[in-house]
Motif scaffolding. Structure first.
Motif, PDB file in Angstrom:
ATOM      1  N   ARG A  75      -4.424   5.905 -69.968  1.00 44.70           N
ATOM      2  CA  ARG A  75      -2.963   5.846 -69.849  1.00 44.70           C
ATOM      3  C   ARG A  75      -2.492   7.042 -69.038  1.00 44.70           C
ATOM      4  N   ARG A  82       5.190   7.618 -71.284  1.00 48.03           N
ATOM      5  CA  ARG A  82       3.799   7.203 -71.263  1.00 48.03           C
ATOM      6  C   ARG A  82       3.690   5.808 -70.670  1.00 48.03           C
ATOM      7  N   TYR A  83       2.662   5.613 -69.864  1.00 45.36           N
ATOM      8  CA  TYR A  83       2.460   4.353 -69.161  1.00 45.36           C
ATOM      9  C   TYR A  83       1.034   3.867 -69.387  1.00 45.36           C
ATOM     10  N   GLU A  84       0.886   2.561 -69.550  1.00 47.12           N
ATOM     11  CA  GLU A  84      -0.463   2.007 -69.553  1.00 47.12           C
ATOM     12  C   GLU A  84      -0.781   1.554 -68.135  1.00 47.12           C
ATOM     13  N   GLY A 102       1.523   1.263 -63.158  1.00 44.13           N
ATOM     14  CA  GLY A 102       1.707   1.506 -64.581  1.00 44.13           C
ATOM     15  C   GLY A 102       2.841   0.689 -65.155  1.00 44.13           C
TER      16      GLY A 102
END
Length: 106
Positions: A75, A82-84, A102
């Motif tokens: 991530r 926060r980004y996946e 993302g």
């Protein structure tokens, strides 16, 4: 490259103070400089309804060669969010930039 991002992984571990099992522990892998892709005028005119969605799905352009190879299950931390990772597109031909897409995590 004007933005600093951190790649991190999620793993389980043991708390050093309580010696208990911890689920979903964040482990920083590495940080690097990147450029965040902007909307072009053509994209703005073509699909103005997708502008808000694009803010939730940034495209990070980073140097091809990094400290570690980016894993799809990692991530990203950027500007307090926060980004996946939803996509990785390395430039194997020129070995110049890697495009990482993302999606913000709610």
């Amino acid at each position: 490259m004007t933005e600093r991002i951190t790649f991190y992984s999620i793993s389980s571990g043991i708390d050093p103070k309580t010696h208990r099992q911890i689920a979903n522990k964040e482990q920083d892998e590495f940080s690097c400089w990147c450029e965040v892709s902007k909307l072009t005028v053509r994209e703005t005119v073509k699909a103005p309804s997708e502008m808000g969605f694009r803010k939730e799905t940034p495209v990070f352009l980073i140097a091809y060669k990094q400290q570690k190879e980016i894993q799809p299950e990692w991530r990203i931390k950027w500007r307090g969010k926060r980004y996946e990772i939803t996509g990785i597109d390395p430039d194997y031909q020129n070995k110049d930039l890697t495009k990482v897409t993302g999606q913000v995590i709610n």
